[in-house]
Structure formats: structure tokens, C-alpha cells
Design a protein around this motif. Structure first.
Motif, PDB file in Angstrom:
ATOM      1  N   ASN A   5       0.853  -1.186   0.000  1.00  0.00           N
ATOM      2  CA  ASN A   5       0.000   0.000   0.000  1.00  0.00           C
ATOM      3  C   ASN A   5       0.893   1.242   0.000  1.00  0.00           C
ATOM      4  OD1 ASN A   5       0.833   0.488   2.687  1.00  0.00           O
ATOM      5  ND2 ASN A   5      -0.897  -0.644   3.528  1.00  0.00           N
ATOM      6  N   ASP A   6       0.279   2.418   0.012  1.00  0.00           N
ATOM      7  CA  ASP A   6       1.069   3.658  -0.060  1.00  0.00           C
ATOM      8  C   ASP A   6       2.080   3.765   1.076  1.00  0.00           C
ATOM      9  OD1 ASP A   6       0.291   5.061  -2.392  1.00  0.00           O
ATOM     10  OD2 ASP A   6      -1.559   5.737  -1.449  1.00  0.00           O
ATOM     11  N   ALA A   7       1.652   3.467   2.292  1.00  0.00           N
ATOM     12  CA  ALA A   7       2.546   3.612   3.447  1.00  0.00           C
ATOM     13  C   ALA A   7       3.715   2.646   3.354  1.00  0.00           C
ATOM     14  CB  ALA A   7       1.763   3.392   4.746  1.00  0.00           C
ATOM     15  N   GLU A   8       3.436   1.402   2.994  1.00  0.00           N
ATOM     16  CA  GLU A   8       4.509   0.406   2.853  1.00  0.00           C
ATOM     17  C   GLU A   8       5.448   0.783   1.715  1.00  0.00           C
ATOM     18  OE1 GLU A   8       2.106  -3.628   4.265  1.00  0.00           O
ATOM     19  OE2 GLU A   8       1.872  -2.877   2.227  1.00  0.00           O
ATOM     20  N   ALA A   9       4.883   1.239   0.596  1.00  0.00           N
ATOM     21  CA  ALA A   9       5.711   1.610  -0.552  1.00  0.00           C
ATOM     22  C   ALA A   9       6.625   2.780  -0.227  1.00  0.00           C
ATOM     23  CB  ALA A   9       4.829   1.943  -1.752  1.00  0.00           C
ATOM     24  N   ALA A  10       6.126   3.759   0.512  1.00  0.00           N
ATOM     25  CA  ALA A  10       6.944   4.924   0.853  1.00  0.00           C
ATOM     26  C   ALA A  10       8.200   4.506   1.610  1.00  0.00           C
ATOM     27  CB  ALA A  10       6.125   5.913   1.684  1.00  0.00           C
ATOM     28  N   VAL A  11       8.032   3.597   2.564  1.00  0.00           N
ATOM     29  CA  VAL A  11       9.183   3.133   3.349  1.00  0.00           C
ATOM     30  C   VAL A  11      10.095   2.243   2.508  1.00  0.00           C
ATOM     31  CG1 VAL A  11       9.897   1.791   5.371  1.00  0.00           C
ATOM     32  CG2 VAL A  11       7.920   3.332   5.516  1.00  0.00           C
ATOM     33  N   ILE A  34      12.603   1.475  -9.824  1.00  0.00           N
ATOM     34  CA  ILE A  34      11.412   1.239  -9.003  1.00  0.00           C
ATOM     35  C   ILE A  34      10.245   0.936  -9.929  1.00  0.00           C
ATOM     36  CG2 ILE A  34       9.863   2.173  -7.259  1.00  0.00           C
ATOM     37  CD1 ILE A  34      12.759   1.884  -6.276  1.00  0.00           C
ATOM     38  N   ASP A  35       9.538  -0.160  -9.666  1.00  0.00           N
ATOM     39  CA  ASP A  35       8.436  -0.600 -10.521  1.00  0.00           C
ATOM     40  C   ASP A  35       7.118  -0.510  -9.762  1.00  0.00           C
ATOM     41  OD1 ASP A  35       7.734  -2.361 -13.115  1.00  0.00           O
ATOM     42  OD2 ASP A  35       6.582  -3.114 -11.416  1.00  0.00           O
ATOM     43  N   THR A  36       6.163   0.236 -10.346  1.00  0.00           N
ATOM     44  CA  THR A  36       4.840   0.366  -9.757  1.00  0.00           C
ATOM     45  C   THR A  36       3.805   0.282 -10.870  1.00  0.00           C
ATOM     46  OG1 THR A  36       3.415   1.726  -8.342  1.00  0.00           O
ATOM     47  CG2 THR A  36       4.925   2.901  -9.795  1.00  0.00           C
ATOM     48  N   ALA A  37       2.550   0.570 -10.541  1.00  0.00           N
ATOM     49  CA  ALA A  37       1.475   0.527 -11.536  1.00  0.00           C
ATOM     50  C   ALA A  37       0.252   1.228 -10.970  1.00  0.00           C
ATOM     51  CB  ALA A  37       1.117  -0.917 -11.902  1.00  0.00           C
ATOM     52  N   GLU A  38      -0.567   1.755 -11.877  1.00  0.00           N
ATOM     53  CA  GLU A  38      -1.855   2.314 -11.473  1.00  0.00           C
ATOM     54  C   GLU A  38      -2.636   1.297 -10.639  1.00  0.00           C
ATOM     55  OE1 GLU A  38      -6.131   3.492 -13.585  1.00  0.00           O
ATOM     56  OE2 GLU A  38      -4.412   2.925 -14.819  1.00  0.00           O
ATOM     57  N   ASN A  39      -2.637   0.042 -11.100  1.00  0.00           N
ATOM     58  CA  ASN A  39      -3.460  -0.980 -10.453  1.00  0.00           C
ATOM     59  C   ASN A  39      -2.956  -1.362  -9.062  1.00  0.00           C
ATOM     60  OD1 ASN A  39      -5.906  -2.507 -11.383  1.00  0.00           O
ATOM     61  ND2 ASN A  39      -4.705  -4.215 -10.570  1.00  0.00           N
ATOM     62  N   TYR A  40      -1.694  -1.064  -8.757  1.00  0.00           N
ATOM     63  CA  TYR A  40      -1.175  -1.383  -7.422  1.00  0.00           C
ATOM     64  C   TYR A  40      -1.749  -0.444  -6.364  1.00  0.00           C
ATOM     65  CZ  TYR A  40       2.523  -3.879 -10.032  1.00  0.00           C
ATOM     66  OH  TYR A  40       3.229  -4.698 -10.877  1.00  0.00           O
ATOM     67  N   GLY A  41      -2.187   0.741  -6.793  1.00  0.00           N
ATOM     68  CA  GLY A  41      -2.736   1.699  -5.839  1.00  0.00           C
ATOM     69  C   GLY A  41      -1.700   2.305  -4.906  1.00  0.00           C
ATOM     70  N   ASN A  42      -0.418   2.309  -5.325  1.00  0.00           N
ATOM     71  CA  ASN A  42       0.618   2.827  -4.422  1.00  0.00           C
ATOM     72  C   ASN A  42       1.547   3.858  -5.080  1.00  0.00           C
ATOM     73  OD1 ASN A  42       2.424   1.352  -6.018  1.00  0.00           O
ATOM     74  ND2 ASN A  42       2.620  -0.337  -4.550  1.00  0.00           N
ATOM     75  N   GLU A  43       1.119   4.428  -6.203  1.00  0.00           N
ATOM     76  CA  GLU A  43       1.998   5.389  -6.882  1.00  0.00           C
ATOM     77  C   GLU A  43       2.313   6.595  -5.996  1.00  0.00           C
ATOM     78  OE1 GLU A  43       1.169   5.145 -11.636  1.00  0.00           O
ATOM     79  OE2 GLU A  43      -0.548   5.686 -10.372  1.00  0.00           O
ATOM     80  N   ALA A  44       1.349   7.050  -5.214  1.00  0.00           N
ATOM     81  CA  ALA A  44       1.609   8.185  -4.321  1.00  0.00           C
ATOM     82  C   ALA A  44       2.675   7.819  -3.294  1.00  0.00           C
ATOM     83  CB  ALA A  44       0.320   8.620  -3.628  1.00  0.00           C
ATOM     84  N   GLY A  45       2.598   6.616  -2.755  1.00  0.00           N
ATOM     85  CA  GLY A  45       3.599   6.163  -1.795  1.00  0.00           C
ATOM     86  C   GLY A  45       4.971   6.021  -2.417  1.00  0.00           C
TER      87      GLY A  45
END
Length: 279
Positions: free
Chosen positions: A30-36, A49-60
Motif C-alpha cells: 500500500n502507499d505507506a509500505e511503498a513509501a518506506v 522502481i516498478d509500480t502501476a496504477e493498479n497497485y494503488g501505491n503510486e503516491a507512496g
């Protein structure tokens, strides 16, 4: 600390952009986990760093990038968009939305997450990628989970992705796709490079090679990926495991060991089929 960091080497994409050869996957953080996780990964030497719209963690992910103190120009950010944006105009909307969530001015690699052939709009989606590349919003473009038939429809129109990100590991070899990638100069990026669960990492053949090199099974599998020319993006929220996953560029597997690992492929009826699954 900075002086002791060992960075992954890079691979050159078709358009000359350099992409680090090992990255951090962020699903299902999630965002909090991704930020750390992103902050700790960047601080120990990750630059992809690999993310995606569908992961819901781009802000993090964006928060972690800013908190790391690593210059933005040194970081390679990949994100992907969902099926609702599969049109030329839609890709521009998806790109601008991802940039806003990430808090960035550019995306280094923008991917079609799944081909979704049932709606048959991935050609338009790839054409849309070409537009955002021309506009300077992204530095490189590609696909994710595209099978040979999906890629062939792009090739028939003279379109070639810089990257195709696929599920691949010693149990899931994907030789047909890799051969096509190599012929066309497409970089193979791998998701779930360590397999799903721990079964593969406990394979006796992998464990034997790990003992021989005094490494973990995960390090052996990741070394197999990079030595095969792939770009793996293992997910980890643990700083020590992140560091271990990155510490694979100071040893090499022998030809016999690579042959042993290459012989582990097996059918998997539970593997997601991009003709049937997508979002």
C-alpha cells in the motif's frame, strides 16, 4: 554510506535510454509500505522502481523517492496503466494521472499493463504511448504480459516496445517470448522473478548451487535472471532482504550451473493467461 553503495549495471533500450538491470517491485504494497520500502531500497543502491496504477501505491512510491534524497535524475521509475485507458487520448490521461500521483514530471518507462484482447484496443494504446513519448512525458515505452501473438500485431504495424515485462523464473522459462524479444531488441523485464511462494527457492538444485557459492537461493535465482540478460524486479519491504537481492553482481554462475537452472522449467496450469486475464 554513499561511497559504499554498489549500483546495478544498466541495459540499453532500443532508443538509447539506460535502464538499471535490477529493480524493486512494489506489488502488493500500500502507499505507506511503498513509501518506506522505496526509500530504504534507494538508500541501499536500487535505482529502478516498478509500480502501476493498479497497485494503488503510486503516491507512496513518489513519497519514498522524495524521502530518499537520491536525485530524481538517478532514478528509473516504471509504471503501468489499466484497460480503461486503451486509446490514444486515454493513454495521455493515464500518463498525466500517474505523474500527478507520483509527484513527478516524467515517467522513465510507461507500460500497457495487460493486452486485454477481449476489448481489442491495445494497438491504439501503444500508439498512445508513442504520443506521450514524443511529448516528453515519458522516456521509454513498452508492454507487460504481451504474448507472441499480441506482439506480432504491433510488429505488423512497425511498432516495437522497448520492454516487455512478463512473469518469468526458472520454473516459467517463456523461451518463445524471450526469442522474439532478442530478435527485435526488446528488453525482457521479469515480474515475480523469485516465483510465487517459496517452493522454487527450496528446489534442491537451486539450494545446491546456493551452498556452492555461499549465497541464498534468492540470490542464485536473481543472478540467473541477470546473467540471462533479463531485468528482474523482486518485491521486498525488508531492508536487509532488499540489500541481499541487490548483492548479486560480484559473482557469476558457471555454464553448468546455468544449464542446471535452465532445465527446471515445468508446466503451470495456474499461470495467468493474458488472453483471459487483465485489468
Amino acid at each position: 554510506m554513499t561511497n559504499s553503495i554498489r549500483l546495478a549495471p544498466t541495459v540499453r533500450l532500443l532508443n538509447g535510454v539506460e535502464m538499471p538491470q535490477l529493480g524493486l517491485g512494489t506489488w502488493p504494497m500500500n502507499d505507506a509500505e511503498a513509501a518506506v520500502a522505496v526509500r530504504t531500497a534507494l538508500n541501499c543502491g536500487y535505482r529502478l522502481i516498478d509500480t502501476a496504477e493498479n497497485y494503488g501505491n503510486e503516491a507512496g512510491v513518489g513519497e519514498g523517492i522524495r524521502a530518499s534524497g537520491v536525485p530524481r535524475e538517478d532514478i528509473f521509475v516504471t509504471t503501468k496503466f489499466n484497460r480503461q485507458w486503451h486509446s490514444i487520448a486515454g493513454v495521455r490521461q493515464a500518463c498525466e494521472a500517474s505523474l500527478k500521483r507520483l509527484g513527478l514530471d516524467t515517467i522513465d518507462l510507461f507500460l500497457i499493463h495487460w493486452p486485454n484482447p477481449d476489448q481489442d484496443r491495445y494497438i491504439e494504446a501503444f500508439q498512445g504511448l508513442g504520443r506521450v513519448l514524443e511529448a516528453g512525458l515519458v522516456r521509454a515505452i513498452g508492454t507487460s504480459n504481451f504474448k507472441p501473438a499480441h506482439l506480432q500485431r504491433l510488429f505488423d504495424l512497425g511498432l516495437v516496445p522497448h520492454v516487455n515485462q512478463i512473469q518469468l523464473d526458472p520454473y516459467h522459462r517463456r523461451d518463445d517470448l524471450v526469442a522474439i524479444h532478442r530478435t527485435k531488441g526488446i528488453v525482457t523485464e521479469t515480474w515475480s522473478p523469485l516465483g510465487r511462494g517459496n517452493a522454487m527457492l527450496r528446489d534442491p538444485a537451486i539450494e545446491a548451487i546456493a551452498r556452492r557459492h555461499d549465497r541464498t537461493s534468492a540470490q542464485i535465482v536473481l543472478r540467473w535472471h541477470v546473467q540471462s540478460g533479463y531485468v528482474p524486479a523482486p518485491k521486498s519491504t525488508n531492508a536487509e532482504r532488499q540489500a541481499a537481492n541487490l548483492a548479486i553482481f560480484d559473482f557469476a554462475l558457471s555454464d553448468d550451473e546455468m544449464t542446471s537452472l535452465n532445465g527446471l522449467g515445468r508446466p503451470d496450469p495456474n499461470m495467468k493467461d493474458a488472453d483471459e486475464f487483465g485489468h
